[in-house]
Design a protein around this motif. Structure first.
Motif, PDB file in Angstrom:
ATOM      1  N   SER A 108      -9.304 -37.611   3.207  1.00 37.81           N
ATOM      2  CA  SER A 108      -8.785 -36.250   3.107  1.00 37.81           C
ATOM      3  C   SER A 108      -9.788 -35.388   2.367  1.00 37.81           C
ATOM      4  CB  SER A 108      -7.454 -36.259   2.348  1.00 37.81           C
ATOM      5  OG  SER A 108      -6.911 -34.961   2.228  1.00 37.81           O
ATOM      6  N   THR A 109      -9.743 -34.103   2.618  1.00 42.38           N
ATOM      7  CA  THR A 109     -10.627 -33.182   1.899  1.00 42.38           C
ATOM      8  C   THR A 109     -10.079 -31.769   1.993  1.00 42.38           C
ATOM      9  OG1 THR A 109     -12.936 -32.519   1.598  1.00 42.38           O
ATOM     10  CG2 THR A 109     -12.135 -32.666   3.856  1.00 42.38           C
ATOM     11  N   ILE A 110     -10.650 -30.896   1.188  1.00 39.49           N
ATOM     12  CA  ILE A 110     -10.360 -29.467   1.249  1.00 39.49           C
ATOM     13  C   ILE A 110     -11.670 -28.748   1.520  1.00 39.49           C
ATOM     14  CG2 ILE A 110      -9.454 -27.447   0.071  1.00 39.49           C
ATOM     15  CD1 ILE A 110      -7.448 -29.649   0.487  1.00 39.49           C
ATOM     16  N   MET A 111     -11.718 -27.997   2.601  1.00 37.36           N
ATOM     17  CA  MET A 111     -12.920 -27.250   2.953  1.00 37.36           C
ATOM     18  C   MET A 111     -12.525 -25.837   3.365  1.00 37.36           C
ATOM     19  SD  MET A 111     -15.680 -28.964   2.580  1.00 37.36           S
ATOM     20  CE  MET A 111     -15.620 -30.515   1.701  1.00 37.36           C
ATOM     21  N   SER A 112     -13.436 -24.908   3.176  1.00 34.01           N
ATOM     22  CA  SER A 112     -13.162 -23.522   3.551  1.00 34.01           C
ATOM     23  C   SER A 112     -13.225 -23.352   5.057  1.00 34.01           C
ATOM     24  CB  SER A 112     -14.155 -22.570   2.875  1.00 34.01           C
ATOM     25  OG  SER A 112     -15.419 -22.663   3.474  1.00 34.01           O
ATOM     26  N   THR A 113     -12.533 -22.356   5.530  1.00 43.50           N
ATOM     27  CA  THR A 113     -12.546 -22.062   6.963  1.00 43.50           C
ATOM     28  C   THR A 113     -13.947 -21.671   7.429  1.00 43.50           C
ATOM     29  OG1 THR A 113     -11.804 -19.808   6.448  1.00 43.50           O
ATOM     30  CG2 THR A 113     -10.125 -21.399   7.101  1.00 43.50           C
ATOM     31  N   SER A 114     -14.752 -21.110   6.539  1.00 47.38           N
ATOM     32  CA  SER A 114     -16.112 -20.730   6.925  1.00 47.38           C
ATOM     33  C   SER A 114     -16.974 -21.959   7.202  1.00 47.38           C
ATOM     34  CB  SER A 114     -16.764 -19.847   5.852  1.00 47.38           C
ATOM     35  OG  SER A 114     -16.776 -20.482   4.593  1.00 47.38           O
ATOM     36  N   VAL A 115     -16.663 -23.099   6.567  1.00 47.61           N
ATOM     37  CA  VAL A 115     -17.348 -24.350   6.878  1.00 47.61           C
ATOM     38  C   VAL A 115     -16.867 -24.870   8.229  1.00 47.61           C
ATOM     39  CG1 VAL A 115     -17.676 -26.761   6.202  1.00 47.61           C
ATOM     40  CG2 VAL A 115     -17.734 -24.971   4.462  1.00 47.61           C
ATOM     41  N   TYR A 116     -15.561 -24.854   8.431  1.00 45.15           N
ATOM     42  CA  TYR A 116     -15.006 -25.333   9.697  1.00 45.15           C
ATOM     43  C   TYR A 116     -15.457 -24.488  10.881  1.00 45.15           C
ATOM     44  CZ  TYR A 116     -11.859 -28.937   7.914  1.00 45.15           C
ATOM     45  OH  TYR A 116     -11.350 -30.082   7.359  1.00 45.15           O
ATOM     46  N   ALA A 117     -15.835 -23.242  10.613  1.00 42.19           N
ATOM     47  CA  ALA A 117     -16.255 -22.359  11.710  1.00 42.19           C
ATOM     48  C   ALA A 117     -17.476 -22.900  12.454  1.00 42.19           C
ATOM     49  CB  ALA A 117     -16.545 -20.964  11.176  1.00 42.19           C
ATOM     50  N   SER A 118     -18.260 -23.753  11.808  1.00 42.35           N
ATOM     51  CA  SER A 118     -19.411 -24.361  12.476  1.00 42.35           C
ATOM     52  C   SER A 118     -18.972 -25.357  13.542  1.00 42.35           C
ATOM     53  CB  SER A 118     -20.305 -25.073  11.453  1.00 42.35           C
ATOM     54  OG  SER A 118     -20.829 -24.162  10.513  1.00 42.35           O
ATOM     55  N   PHE A 119     -17.713 -25.793  13.449  1.00 37.85           N
ATOM     56  CA  PHE A 119     -17.184 -26.787  14.371  1.00 37.85           C
ATOM     57  C   PHE A 119     -16.123 -26.202  15.310  1.00 37.85           C
ATOM     58  CE2 PHE A 119     -18.668 -28.749  10.528  1.00 37.85           C
ATOM     59  CZ  PHE A 119     -19.330 -29.894  10.945  1.00 37.85           C
ATOM     60  N   GLU A 120     -15.397 -25.202  14.808  1.00 35.28           N
ATOM     61  CA  GLU A 120     -14.336 -24.565  15.584  1.00 35.28           C
ATOM     62  C   GLU A 120     -14.475 -23.050  15.430  1.00 35.28           C
ATOM     63  OE1 GLU A 120     -12.082 -22.926  17.610  1.00 35.28           O
ATOM     64  OE2 GLU A 120     -11.730 -25.072  17.894  1.00 35.28           O
ATOM     65  N   PRO A 121     -15.033 -22.366  16.445  1.00 40.02           N
ATOM     66  CA  PRO A 121     -15.327 -20.935  16.337  1.00 40.02           C
ATOM     67  C   PRO A 121     -14.118 -20.067  15.971  1.00 40.02           C
ATOM     68  CG  PRO A 121     -16.425 -21.847  18.254  1.00 40.02           C
ATOM     69  CD  PRO A 121     -15.527 -22.927  17.729  1.00 40.02           C
ATOM     70  N   LYS A 122     -12.918 -20.479  16.344  1.00 42.82           N
ATOM     71  CA  LYS A 122     -11.739 -19.677  16.012  1.00 42.82           C
ATOM     72  C   LYS A 122     -11.610 -19.435  14.509  1.00 42.82           C
ATOM     73  CE  LYS A 122      -8.662 -20.893  19.872  1.00 42.82           C
ATOM     74  NZ  LYS A 122      -7.404 -21.583  20.230  1.00 42.82           N
ATOM     75  N   MET A 123     -12.114 -20.379  13.711  1.00 42.65           N
ATOM     76  CA  MET A 123     -12.013 -20.230  12.260  1.00 42.65           C
ATOM     77  C   MET A 123     -12.748 -18.982  11.771  1.00 42.65           C
ATOM     78  SD  MET A 123     -10.156 -22.539  10.730  1.00 42.65           S
ATOM     79  CE  MET A 123      -9.382 -24.122  11.119  1.00 42.65           C
ATOM     80  N   ASN A 124     -13.685 -18.499  12.558  1.00 42.65           N
ATOM     81  CA  ASN A 124     -14.393 -17.276  12.188  1.00 42.65           C
ATOM     82  C   ASN A 124     -13.482 -16.060  12.154  1.00 42.65           C
ATOM     83  OD1 ASN A 124     -17.209 -17.850  11.716  1.00 42.65           O
ATOM     84  ND2 ASN A 124     -17.411 -18.342  13.888  1.00 42.65           N
ATOM     85  N   ALA A 125     -12.349 -16.118  12.847  1.00 40.65           N
ATOM     86  CA  ALA A 125     -11.472 -14.943  12.932  1.00 40.65           C
ATOM     87  C   ALA A 125     -11.050 -14.458  11.555  1.00 40.65           C
ATOM     88  CB  ALA A 125     -10.240 -15.265  13.778  1.00 40.65           C
TER      89      ALA A 125
END
Length: 342
Positions: free
Chosen positions: A99-116
């Motif tokens: 498990s982890t906690i990461m910001s949506t801006s990190v996840y945006a590199s993997f899932e573009p929707k997170m950029n919204a």
């Protein structure tokens, strides 16, 4: 009105900061029925950050709900993934991390929707951010992690990003002209700050203090607690409460780990995560004023945008939306705008 929305509204009044989560698991409707287990939770931020405090709350809540049967061992400061947050996402997806906690801006590199979430000036205030995360857009974003092998359990608010620099206060868009500003390695930041005349400079965060000290860059932008935790006040003169971009945090589990839990354990983890999301929003609200006072005490000059200036920034941001749709997905941008009544 939900507690988180009330708390978020208070943040907007206080000012219009990175963090950590930790915990244990059990059963929401019957903690006694949960099986004993241990979860290793990797965190990117220090234990003393606002997320570290939220982590402690999460741990206590899960222990309470599970009758202490499920233990989560927390590893702050990126120790489980060498400080590389992109690597942490990959490790989570393949089951190496529980498990982890990461910001949506990190996840945006993997899932573009997170950029919204990070579209500049998408939200009027923190209340809208909370509404968005709790609503259908937030649920869709959590669900979008399934294909990465990650179970998104909860989204936690993060206070908006502001600007520090050593040259001048930012009161109008034109004040950014020619400022060399460190930004994350994300095109949304680069496009927006470039559109207002700044010189956006992607840079690894661990290099920022030295670059500010040497004058390699003029400033940086981050949630409010970052300049305090990293002592940027030693090398920055101005803090402008620009509230230009928001992001959030995802409490995520490896789907392999999540699927190994019994139903009672999953219910407890979900309940504790939701409770922690409420807690964190309120905690950030309470801490905002203290953080500003700390920066003032260190000699940082602080200014807020006038309503007129904020309108100018919003207008500048909207001009680059067409360029940014490709970084998010046009349909999701449109559904986000519709959800917010734009």
């Amino acid at each position: 009105m939900p507690k988180r929305i009330l708390a978020a509204a208070a943040v907007a009044v206080a000012l219009t900061v990175s963090t950590v989560l930790t915990g244990c698991g059990g059963g929401a409707t019957g903690g006694a029925g949960a099986a004993s287990t241990t979860v290793r939770l990797g965190l990117g931020d220090p234990a003393a950050s606002s997320m570290g405090v939220s982590a402690k709350h999460f741990a206590e809540k899960v222990a309470e709900l599970s009758d202490g049967k499920v233990k989560v061992e927390t590893f702050p400061d990126g120790t489980l993934f060498g400080g590389d947050q992109n690597a942490a996402v990959n490790l989570l997806g393949n089951g190496t991390l529980d498990s982890t906690i990461m910001s949506t801006s990190v996840y945006a590199s993997f899932e573009p929707k997170m950029n919204a979430i990070s579209l500049p000036y998408l939200f009027k205030d923190q209340e809208e951010v909370t509404k968005y995360l709790e609503g259908e857009p937030g649920k869709e974003l959590l669900g979008s992690l399934d294909k990465l092998g990650i179970k998104g359990v909860s989204m936690l608010t993060r206070t908006p990003r502001h600007t520090t620099n050593s040259v001048r206060p930012i009161t109008q868009p034109e004040d950014f002209k020619d400022l060399k500003l460190r930004v994350p390695q994300n095109d949304l930041w680069v496009k927006f700050f470039g559109s207002v005349g700044a010189n956006p400079t992607p840079m690894d965060f661990k290099e920022v203090y030295t670059a500010l000290q040497l004058g390699t860059i003029d400033g940086q932008e981050n949630p409010l607690e970052v300049p305090v935790n990293n002592k940027f006040f030693e090398v920055q003169d101005y803090l402008s409460l620009t509230s230009h971009i928001s992001d959030a945090f995802v409490l995520g589990f490896s789907k392999k780990k999540w699927d190994s839990f019994d139903e009672d354990t999953r219910k407890v983890l979900q309940e504790a995560a939701d409770d922690t999301a409420d807690f964190k929003t309120k905690y950030d609200t309470d801490e905002a004023t203290k953080t500003l006072e700390k920066l003032k005490g260190e000699g940082v000059k602080i200014n807020e945008l006038t309503p007129e200036a904020r309108e100018k920034f919003q207008a500048a941001a909207q001009k680059v939306y067409p360029e940014l749709e490709g970084k998010v997905g046009k349909e999701f941008v449109q559904s986000s705008l519709e959800f917010l009544g734009r």
